[in-house]
Design a protein around this motif. Structure first.
Motif, mmCIF file in Angstrom:
data_model
loop_
_atom_site.group_PDB
_atom_site.id
_atom_site.type_symbol
_atom_site.label_atom_id
_atom_site.label_comp_id
_atom_site.label_asym_id
_atom_site.label_seq_id
_atom_site.Cartn_x
_atom_site.Cartn_y
_atom_site.Cartn_z
ATOM 1 N N GLU A 234 0.803 -1.219 0.000
ATOM 2 C CA GLU A 234 0.000 0.000 0.000
ATOM 3 C C GLU A 234 0.838 1.272 0.000
ATOM 4 O O GLU A 234 0.575 2.215 -0.759
ATOM 5 C CB GLU A 234 -0.922 -0.030 1.226
ATOM 6 C CG GLU A 234 -1.951 1.062 1.288
ATOM 7 C CD GLU A 234 -2.899 0.862 2.460
ATOM 8 O OE1 GLU A 234 -3.820 1.686 2.604
ATOM 9 O OE2 GLU A 234 -2.722 -0.100 3.231
ATOM 10 N N GLN A 277 -13.852 5.825 -3.052
ATOM 11 C CA GLN A 277 -14.063 4.495 -2.487
ATOM 12 C C GLN A 277 -15.325 3.838 -3.035
ATOM 13 O O GLN A 277 -15.327 2.648 -3.362
ATOM 14 C CB GLN A 277 -14.138 4.564 -0.957
ATOM 15 C CG GLN A 277 -14.189 3.180 -0.312
ATOM 16 C CD GLN A 277 -14.734 3.195 1.105
ATOM 17 O OE1 GLN A 277 -15.429 4.134 1.497
ATOM 18 N NE2 GLN A 277 -14.429 2.160 1.879
ATOM 19 N N SER A 361 -7.327 0.918 10.813
ATOM 20 C CA SER A 361 -7.172 1.511 9.482
ATOM 21 C C SER A 361 -6.242 2.720 9.518
ATOM 22 O O SER A 361 -6.663 3.853 9.259
ATOM 23 C CB SER A 361 -8.547 1.927 8.949
ATOM 24 O OG SER A 361 -9.497 0.907 9.141
ATOM 25 N N ALA A 364 -6.169 4.889 6.286
ATOM 26 C CA ALA A 364 -7.449 5.267 5.687
ATOM 27 C C ALA A 364 -7.899 6.641 6.173
ATOM 28 O O ALA A 364 -7.570 7.077 7.283
ATOM 29 C CB ALA A 364 -8.510 4.225 6.023
ATOM 30 N N GLN A 365 -8.681 7.298 5.343
ATOM 31 C CA GLN A 365 -9.263 8.591 5.711
ATOM 32 C C GLN A 365 -10.340 8.387 6.769
ATOM 33 O O GLN A 365 -11.115 7.433 6.709
ATOM 34 C CB GLN A 365 -9.862 9.237 4.462
ATOM 35 C CG GLN A 365 -10.411 10.631 4.669
ATOM 36 C CD GLN A 365 -10.885 11.233 3.359
ATOM 37 O OE1 GLN A 365 -10.182 11.170 2.348
ATOM 38 N NE2 GLN A 365 -12.075 11.802 3.361
ATOM 39 N N ARG A 376 -13.002 2.547 5.332
ATOM 40 C CA ARG A 376 -12.333 1.306 4.953
ATOM 41 C C ARG A 376 -13.301 0.151 5.162
ATOM 42 O O ARG A 376 -14.015 0.103 6.163
ATOM 43 C CB ARG A 376 -11.088 1.082 5.805
ATOM 44 C CG ARG A 376 -10.352 -0.219 5.498
ATOM 45 C CD ARG A 376 -9.249 -0.447 6.507
ATOM 46 N NE ARG A 376 -8.406 -1.579 6.165
ATOM 47 C CZ ARG A 376 -7.418 -2.031 6.925
ATOM 48 N NH1 ARG A 376 -7.152 -1.437 8.082
ATOM 49 N NH2 ARG A 376 -6.687 -3.062 6.553
ATOM 50 N N VAL A 390 -10.425 0.970 0.368
ATOM 51 C CA VAL A 390 -10.140 2.049 1.311
ATOM 52 C C VAL A 390 -10.156 3.399 0.604
ATOM 53 O O VAL A 390 -9.643 3.531 -0.515
ATOM 54 C CB VAL A 390 -8.738 1.844 1.955
ATOM 55 C CG1 VAL A 390 -8.467 2.914 3.006
ATOM 56 C CG2 VAL A 390 -8.604 0.455 2.543
ATOM 57 N N GLN A 391 -10.743 4.404 1.256
ATOM 58 C CA GLN A 391 -10.506 5.791 0.864
ATOM 59 C C GLN A 391 -9.251 6.224 1.612
ATOM 60 O O GLN A 391 -9.243 6.295 2.840
ATOM 61 C CB GLN A 391 -11.688 6.688 1.233
ATOM 62 C CG GLN A 391 -11.558 8.122 0.744
ATOM 63 C CD GLN A 391 -11.664 8.236 -0.775
ATOM 64 O OE1 GLN A 391 -12.468 7.555 -1.396
ATOM 65 N NE2 GLN A 391 -10.844 9.094 -1.368
ATOM 66 N N GLU A 392 -8.180 6.471 0.891
ATOM 67 C CA GLU A 392 -6.870 6.648 1.508
ATOM 68 C C GLU A 392 -6.705 8.040 2.120
ATOM 69 O O GLU A 392 -7.259 9.024 1.633
ATOM 70 C CB GLU A 392 -5.768 6.430 0.464
ATOM 71 C CG GLU A 392 -5.761 5.047 -0.161
ATOM 72 C CD GLU A 392 -5.201 3.986 0.761
ATOM 73 O OE1 GLU A 392 -4.568 4.351 1.778
ATOM 74 O OE2 GLU A 392 -5.391 2.793 0.464
ATOM 75 N N GLN A 393 -5.904 8.089 3.189
ATOM 76 C CA GLN A 393 -5.524 9.361 3.786
ATOM 77 C C GLN A 393 -4.496 10.036 2.878
ATOM 78 O O GLN A 393 -3.499 9.427 2.495
ATOM 79 C CB GLN A 393 -4.919 9.125 5.171
ATOM 80 C CG GLN A 393 -4.428 10.365 5.877
ATOM 81 C CD GLN A 393 -5.536 11.382 6.082
ATOM 82 O OE1 GLN A 393 -5.631 12.361 5.329
ATOM 83 N NE2 GLN A 393 -6.386 11.142 7.066
ATOM 84 N N SER A 439 -8.069 6.380 -3.656
ATOM 85 C CA SER A 439 -8.597 5.199 -2.977
ATOM 86 C C SER A 439 -7.767 3.993 -3.381
ATOM 87 O O SER A 439 -7.064 4.011 -4.400
ATOM 88 C CB SER A 439 -10.071 4.981 -3.333
ATOM 89 O OG SER A 439 -10.230 4.853 -4.732
#
Length: 473
Positions: A234, A277, A361, A364-365, A376, A390-393, A439
């Motif tokens: 990731e 996401q 998570s 994750a955001q 997530r 996942v909607q990523e940070q 994401s």
């Protein structure tokens, strides 16, 4: 005279049906081979008019290389089965001729012959000449394994006898073919969706992998540098998005110093700035459905599992599935304990469980609409966690704050491993350059193949596993 040059195999055709045996007409005037009609088991043998016109004095000839897996001796004739990479071919020779070849079960042979039929109408290859290419040592025990269709346990490690086990166990070979086809389907789907495949370092300098423990390495030349086997793809994929790639993925092994299943496992992980996401959930659902349908009808596949994975995913939340709020799942151990019951019930149809506790998570955001949760989720099927989305940070300072909060959470969690926290300094430095909204997803290949083939042991679906333990849920 040299052997004929065989045409390149049509792998796409082989995946749909057993391949035909290539046949050649030998022109006695030119000593050259010309491709003739095709033939396969169960089909009538016919030469086309073009073949006859091209070589009126020709002789129909087939070349086959493979391993003898069974022999049936009769008074005047001997039938023996030769397996190549795709199927078994029934061959026929006079008993005295076969004895003169000096071969037996497990030998690798190269032969020439003519397609014909037995008295009962079965398709056979009537052998003209045969050369033994290799004889295994310990042939008697290998012959017994072929007859049993399974490996006799020797007390050695799984990997020490793995080649022998794949050789004699047709069920295992078929499951590995399912694995190959699933991987190919996923790659093709991601290519069509505009994802670039890229390689990720196997040796990393940060021990960060969420809440997992990694394998530590030693290097003679880099003694002052801490090195680890990667536990996730990731972080590097996210750095590639920062560097300007829109959509990228990697199919490769990850390593965890935890359960036997997770010592080494194959993942497809991807990252994209083109999908949020919600869109990525729909996309991954399409990819997994396509992979399942691509193996429908394979001997090792449970078709009811294919049909189940072809249905639309049910969508739910962590709180609704477990009955626990995010605050109640505010430690790693308690969050996983809350999931254990629902997972063990099976999830007979695919279920996507979203809004996991933030403690599980770290990349994750955070979900602004639901305190304590992250954007997530996981798809569960047949009691296994198949994939995550996942909607990523994307903000460097918020990511640093999450790392600090995770450190405090693990320090106060009596069930957590004390060395399972670390900053991912490389990721933080990359995020400082500016990162678009993005994401990501991860598909667990071993578990997906296990679900499709209705097995539970790692060694049932992995070519060379370290151990044969059960799949982690």
């Amino acid at each position: 005279m040299g052997d004929p040059k065989l045409p390149a195999p049509n792998h796409r055709m082989w995946l749909m049906a057993p391949p035909s045996i290539a046949k050649y007409v030998m022109d006695s005037a030119t000593n050259r081979y010309h491709e003739a009609a095709t033939w396969s088991k169960g089909k009538n043998l016919k030469n086309s008019q073009a073949d006859r016109d091209h070589s009126p004095q020709g002789t129909l000839l087939t070349q086959l290389t493979g391993r003898i897996v069974a022999v049936r001796r009769m008074k005047h004739s001997t039938f023996f089965d030769v397996r190549n990479s795709q199927q078994e071919h029934q061959c026929l020779a006079g008993t005295s001729e076969y004895d003169g070849f000096g071969v037996g079960v497990a030998d690798i042979v190269k032969l020439h012959g003519r397609p014909s039929r037995s008295r009962t109408g079965d398709a056979v290859l009537e052998v003209d000449s045969l050369v033994c290419l290799s004889k295994p040592s310990g042939q008697e025990s290998l012959t017994d394994d072929f007859r049993a269709g399974a490996l006799r346990r020797t007390g050695r490690s799984v990997r020490q006898d793995r080649a022998r086990e794949i050789l004699v166990d047709s069920g295992l070979r078929e499951r590995l073919r399912v694995r190959i086809r699933v991987m190919r389907s996923i790659r093709q789907s991601l290519l069509e969706l505009g994802f670039d495949e890229i390689d990720i370092p196997v040796i990393v300098t940060s021990p960060f992998a969420g809440t997992a423990n990694l394998f530590r390495l030693n290097s003679a030349d880099l003694a002052s540098v801490d090195l680890y086997l990667r536990g996730s793809l990731e972080s590097h994929l996210k750095q590639l998005i920062v560097a300007g790639f829109e959509s990228a993925y990697c199919m490769g092994a990850s390593f965890r110093n935890e359960s036997a299943e997770l010592h080494e496992f194959l993942m497809v992980e991807g990252m994209s700035s083109r999908f949020d996401q919600s869109q990525l959930i729909d996309m991954v659902e399409q990819v997994i459905r396509g992979a399942a349908l691509s193996v429908r009808g394979f001997p090792a596949v449970a078709n009811n599992r294919v049909e189940a994975l072809a249905t639309p995913w049910r969508r739910d939340t962590f709180s609704a599935i477990t009955g626990a709020s995010a605050n109640e799942g505010a430690s790693v151990k308690r969050a996983y304990d809350a999931l254990r019951g629902p997972i063990s019930d099976g999830f007979r149809l695919p279920v996507f469980v979203d809004k996991f506790p933030a403690v599980l998570s770290p990349l994750a955001q955070r979900d602004e609409s639901l305190a304590g949760n992250a954007m997530r989720g996981y798809m569960f099927f047949s009691g296994l966690r198949i994939c995550e989305i996942v909607q990523e940070q994307a903000d460097a300072e918020e990511q640093r704050a999450v790392f600090e909060a995770q450190k405090l959470s693990i320090a106060g969690d009596s069930g957590a491993k004390k060395d399972s926290w670390a900053y991912d300094s490389e990721l933080l430095e990359a995020l400082k350059l500016g990162c678009p909204p993005l994401s990501g997803f991860g598909i667990h290949i071993n578990r997906l193949v296990a679900a499709l083939t209705d097995v539970r042991r790692v060694s049932d679906v992995v070519p060379f596993p370290l151990a044969s333990g059960l799949m982690a849920r």
